[in-house]
Each structure stands twice: as C-alpha cells, then as structure tokens.
Design a protein around this motif. Structure first.
Motif, PDB file in Angstrom:
ATOM      1  N   MET A   1     -27.898  -2.620   7.148  1.00 34.76           N
ATOM      2  CA  MET A   1     -27.781  -3.879   6.455  1.00 34.76           C
ATOM      3  C   MET A   1     -27.903  -3.623   4.950  1.00 34.76           C
ATOM      4  SD  MET A   1     -30.298  -7.126   6.654  1.00 34.76           S
ATOM      5  CE  MET A   1     -29.539  -8.321   7.698  1.00 34.76           C
ATOM      6  N   ALA A   2     -27.012  -4.188   4.189  1.00 34.74           N
ATOM      7  CA  ALA A   2     -26.990  -3.986   2.741  1.00 34.74           C
ATOM      8  C   ALA A   2     -28.045  -4.850   2.064  1.00 34.74           C
ATOM      9  CB  ALA A   2     -25.618  -4.329   2.192  1.00 34.74           C
ATOM     10  N   ASN A   3     -28.674  -4.283   1.057  1.00 33.78           N
ATOM     11  CA  ASN A   3     -29.641  -5.040   0.267  1.00 33.78           C
ATOM     12  C   ASN A   3     -28.926  -5.836  -0.815  1.00 33.78           C
ATOM     13  OD1 ASN A   3     -31.817  -3.986   1.660  1.00 33.78           O
ATOM     14  ND2 ASN A   3     -32.051  -2.255   0.265  1.00 33.78           N
ATOM     15  N   LYS A   4     -29.544  -6.941  -1.226  1.00 36.19           N
ATOM     16  CA  LYS A   4     -28.987  -7.715  -2.330  1.00 36.19           C
ATOM     17  C   LYS A   4     -29.115  -6.904  -3.614  1.00 36.19           C
ATOM     18  CE  LYS A   4     -30.095 -12.362  -0.697  1.00 36.19           C
ATOM     19  NZ  LYS A   4     -30.851 -13.576  -1.026  1.00 36.19           N
ATOM     20  N   PRO A   5     -28.156  -7.032  -4.508  1.00 33.66           N
ATOM     21  CA  PRO A   5     -28.284  -6.323  -5.784  1.00 33.66           C
ATOM     22  C   PRO A   5     -29.436  -6.918  -6.596  1.00 33.66           C
ATOM     23  CG  PRO A   5     -26.348  -7.737  -5.791  1.00 33.66           C
ATOM     24  CD  PRO A   5     -26.913  -7.770  -4.407  1.00 33.66           C
ATOM     25  N   ARG A   6     -30.126  -6.061  -7.318  1.00 35.72           N
ATOM     26  CA  ARG A   6     -31.241  -6.534  -8.138  1.00 35.72           C
ATOM     27  C   ARG A   6     -30.698  -7.312  -9.325  1.00 35.72           C
ATOM     28  NH1 ARG A   6     -35.276  -1.716  -9.184  1.00 35.72           N
ATOM     29  NH2 ARG A   6     -36.564  -3.440  -9.875  1.00 35.72           N
ATOM     30  N   ARG A   7     -31.432  -8.345  -9.718  1.00 33.14           N
ATOM     31  CA  ARG A   7     -31.014  -9.176 -10.852  1.00 33.14           C
ATOM     32  C   ARG A   7     -31.889  -8.882 -12.056  1.00 33.14           C
ATOM     33  NH1 ARG A   7     -28.810 -14.886  -8.912  1.00 33.14           N
ATOM     34  NH2 ARG A   7     -27.735 -14.162  -7.062  1.00 33.14           N
ATOM     35  N   MET A   8     -31.328  -9.110 -13.197  1.00 32.72           N
ATOM     36  CA  MET A   8     -32.064  -8.896 -14.442  1.00 32.72           C
ATOM     37  C   MET A   8     -32.955 -10.109 -14.726  1.00 32.72           C
ATOM     38  SD  MET A   8     -31.069  -5.925 -15.207  1.00 32.72           S
ATOM     39  CE  MET A   8     -31.852  -5.723 -16.786  1.00 32.72           C
ATOM     40  N   CYS A   9     -34.002  -9.879 -15.479  1.00 33.45           N
ATOM     41  CA  CYS A   9     -34.908 -10.948 -15.907  1.00 33.45           C
ATOM     42  C   CYS A   9     -34.110 -11.956 -16.732  1.00 33.45           C
ATOM     43  CB  CYS A   9     -36.046 -10.355 -16.732  1.00 33.45           C
ATOM     44  SG  CYS A   9     -37.214 -11.567 -17.368  1.00 33.45           S
ATOM     45  N   THR A  10     -34.393 -13.236 -16.524  1.00 27.26           N
ATOM     46  CA  THR A  10     -33.652 -14.286 -17.233  1.00 27.26           C
ATOM     47  C   THR A  10     -34.163 -14.545 -18.648  1.00 27.26           C
ATOM     48  OG1 THR A  10     -35.064 -15.972 -16.240  1.00 27.26           O
ATOM     49  CG2 THR A  10     -32.984 -15.473 -15.108  1.00 27.26           C
ATOM     50  N   THR A  11     -35.249 -13.891 -19.037  1.00 25.58           N
ATOM     51  CA  THR A  11     -35.754 -14.044 -20.399  1.00 25.58           C
ATOM     52  C   THR A  11     -34.790 -13.352 -21.358  1.00 25.58           C
ATOM     53  OG1 THR A  11     -38.023 -14.008 -19.571  1.00 25.58           O
ATOM     54  CG2 THR A  11     -37.726 -13.629 -21.932  1.00 25.58           C
ATOM     55  N   PRO A  12     -34.304 -14.058 -22.376  1.00 26.12           N
ATOM     56  CA  PRO A  12     -33.335 -13.457 -23.303  1.00 26.12           C
ATOM     57  C   PRO A  12     -33.871 -12.165 -23.920  1.00 26.12           C
ATOM     58  CG  PRO A  12     -33.480 -15.814 -23.693  1.00 26.12           C
ATOM     59  CD  PRO A  12     -34.576 -15.452 -22.709  1.00 26.12           C
ATOM     60  N   GLY A  13     -33.066 -11.106 -23.829  1.00 27.69           N
ATOM     61  CA  GLY A  13     -33.417  -9.827 -24.436  1.00 27.69           C
ATOM     62  C   GLY A  13     -34.297  -8.927 -23.582  1.00 27.69           C
ATOM     63  N   CYS A  14     -34.749  -9.391 -22.429  1.00 29.06           N
ATOM     64  CA  CYS A  14     -35.615  -8.579 -21.582  1.00 29.06           C
ATOM     65  C   CYS A  14     -34.752  -7.629 -20.748  1.00 29.06           C
ATOM     66  CB  CYS A  14     -36.468  -9.443 -20.667  1.00 29.06           C
ATOM     67  SG  CYS A  14     -37.577  -8.467 -19.619  1.00 29.06           S
ATOM     68  N   PRO A  15     -35.053  -6.308 -20.775  1.00 21.96           N
ATOM     69  CA  PRO A  15     -34.234  -5.340 -20.037  1.00 21.96           C
ATOM     70  C   PRO A  15     -34.712  -5.081 -18.602  1.00 21.96           C
ATOM     71  CG  PRO A  15     -35.794  -4.178 -21.398  1.00 21.96           C
ATOM     72  CD  PRO A  15     -36.010  -5.661 -21.657  1.00 21.96           C
ATOM     73  N   ASN A  16     -35.785  -5.747 -18.172  1.00 22.54           N
ATOM     74  CA  ASN A  16     -36.381  -5.473 -16.866  1.00 22.54           C
ATOM     75  C   ASN A  16     -35.687  -6.228 -15.737  1.00 22.54           C
ATOM     76  OD1 ASN A  16     -38.362  -3.882 -18.134  1.00 22.54           O
ATOM     77  ND2 ASN A  16     -39.608  -5.689 -18.535  1.00 22.54           N
ATOM     78  N   PHE A  17     -35.920  -5.747 -14.522  1.00 20.65           N
ATOM     79  CA  PHE A  17     -35.419  -6.439 -13.343  1.00 20.65           C
ATOM     80  C   PHE A  17     -36.353  -7.576 -12.970  1.00 20.65           C
ATOM     81  CE2 PHE A  17     -33.323  -2.284 -12.697  1.00 20.65           C
ATOM     82  CZ  PHE A  17     -32.018  -2.725 -12.542  1.00 20.65           C
ATOM     83  N   ALA A  18     -35.783  -8.648 -12.483  1.00 16.57           N
ATOM     84  CA  ALA A  18     -36.569  -9.805 -12.043  1.00 16.57           C
ATOM     85  C   ALA A  18     -37.279  -9.468 -10.743  1.00 16.57           C
ATOM     86  CB  ALA A  18     -35.663 -11.015 -11.846  1.00 16.57           C
ATOM     87  N   VAL A  19     -38.520  -9.940 -10.620  1.00 18.16           N
ATOM     88  CA  VAL A  19     -39.261  -9.732  -9.389  1.00 18.16           C
ATOM     89  C   VAL A  19     -39.428 -11.035  -8.628  1.00 18.16           C
ATOM     90  CG1 VAL A  19     -40.882  -7.869  -8.940  1.00 18.16           C
ATOM     91  CG2 VAL A  19     -41.035  -9.047 -11.068  1.00 18.16           C
ATOM     92  N   ARG A  20     -39.613 -12.118  -9.339  1.00 21.31           N
ATOM     93  CA  ARG A  20     -39.843 -13.398  -8.686  1.00 21.31           C
ATOM     94  C   ARG A  20     -39.426 -14.532  -9.624  1.00 21.31           C
ATOM     95  NH1 ARG A  20     -45.475 -15.598  -6.140  1.00 21.31           N
ATOM     96  NH2 ARG A  20     -44.494 -17.093  -4.787  1.00 21.31           N
ATOM     97  N   PHE A  21     -38.785 -15.533  -9.058  1.00 25.43           N
ATOM     98  CA  PHE A  21     -38.354 -16.710  -9.809  1.00 25.43           C
ATOM     99  C   PHE A  21     -37.504 -16.354 -11.028  1.00 25.43           C
ATOM    100  CE2 PHE A  21     -42.462 -18.144  -7.902  1.00 25.43           C
ATOM    101  CZ  PHE A  21     -41.898 -18.958  -6.933  1.00 25.43           C
ATOM    102  N   GLY A  22     -36.758 -15.266 -10.938  1.00 28.52           N
ATOM    103  CA  GLY A  22     -35.820 -14.910 -11.991  1.00 28.52           C
ATOM    104  C   GLY A  22     -36.405 -14.191 -13.185  1.00 28.52           C
TER     105      GLY A  22
END
Length: 106
Positions: A1-22
């Motif tokens: 089963m394929a995993n969902k692609p990780r999303r980036m943090c929605t905070t402008p300019g943040c280079p980290n991946f989102a962990v919860r609630f975007g």
C-alpha cells in the motif's frame, strides 16, 4: 500500500514537513505560545461559571440536537464580542469544531 506524500508546513517560508494540522512541530509550538493561555484570553473562573450556567439553560446543540458541551460566541471575543447570553450559543463539540474550522482563515 502506498503512503501519502508528505506535505510541507503551511507557515510561509517554513521548510519543514507538516506533522499535524498542516504545520510542523516547531511552528505549532510558536503559534501556541503566541496564542497565550486560556486565562490570558479571558476564559477564567468567571467564564467557566457563566458557561456552566448557560449549558444548564441550553442543554441541546443548536445544529444537530445532541447534548451541548461547548458554548460558542456568535461575535467572537477577538472581534469585540461579549459574554452576554444574547451573544452565546450551545453546540456539541463536533459541531463547534466543524464551525470553527470553517471560519478559520487559512
């Protein structure tokens, strides 16, 4: 089963991946610190007593008819709303969370 692609943090300019609630953990911590405690936002003992009295008088969710657990400000405190009963409405937690999510700017 394929995993969902990780999303980036929605905070402008943040280079980290989102962990919860975007947002990433670092940005979530910063937002929580900026928000302040419940007491600093005016939800103190006086509010808790007023909330309990309101829920006793209005025990049913306005939207779905379930048992009301949350008291919502029609005009939010942040926009000048008061704790007077004409500005309050009783909602179950699920309906209140849905309403809050719909109104929160992204």
């Amino acid at each position: 089963m394929a995993n969902k692609p990780r999303r980036m943090c929605t905070t402008p300019g943040c280079p980290n991946f989102a962990v919860r609630f975007g947002v990433c953990a670092q940005c979530a911590t910063q937002r929580e610190q900026q928000r302040g405690s419940a007491a600093s936002r005016g939800y103190d003992n006086r509010w808790r007593k007023a909330r309990a009295a309101f829920l006793r008088e209005h025990p049913v969710c306005l939207r779905c008819g379930a048992i009301a657990t949350d008291v919502d400000h029609i005009v939010p405190r942040a926009l000048g709303g008061s704790d007077e009963w004409w500005n309050l409405q009783a909602w179950c937690h699920a309906c209140h969370s849905r309403k809050t999510a719909e109104q929160t700017p992204r």
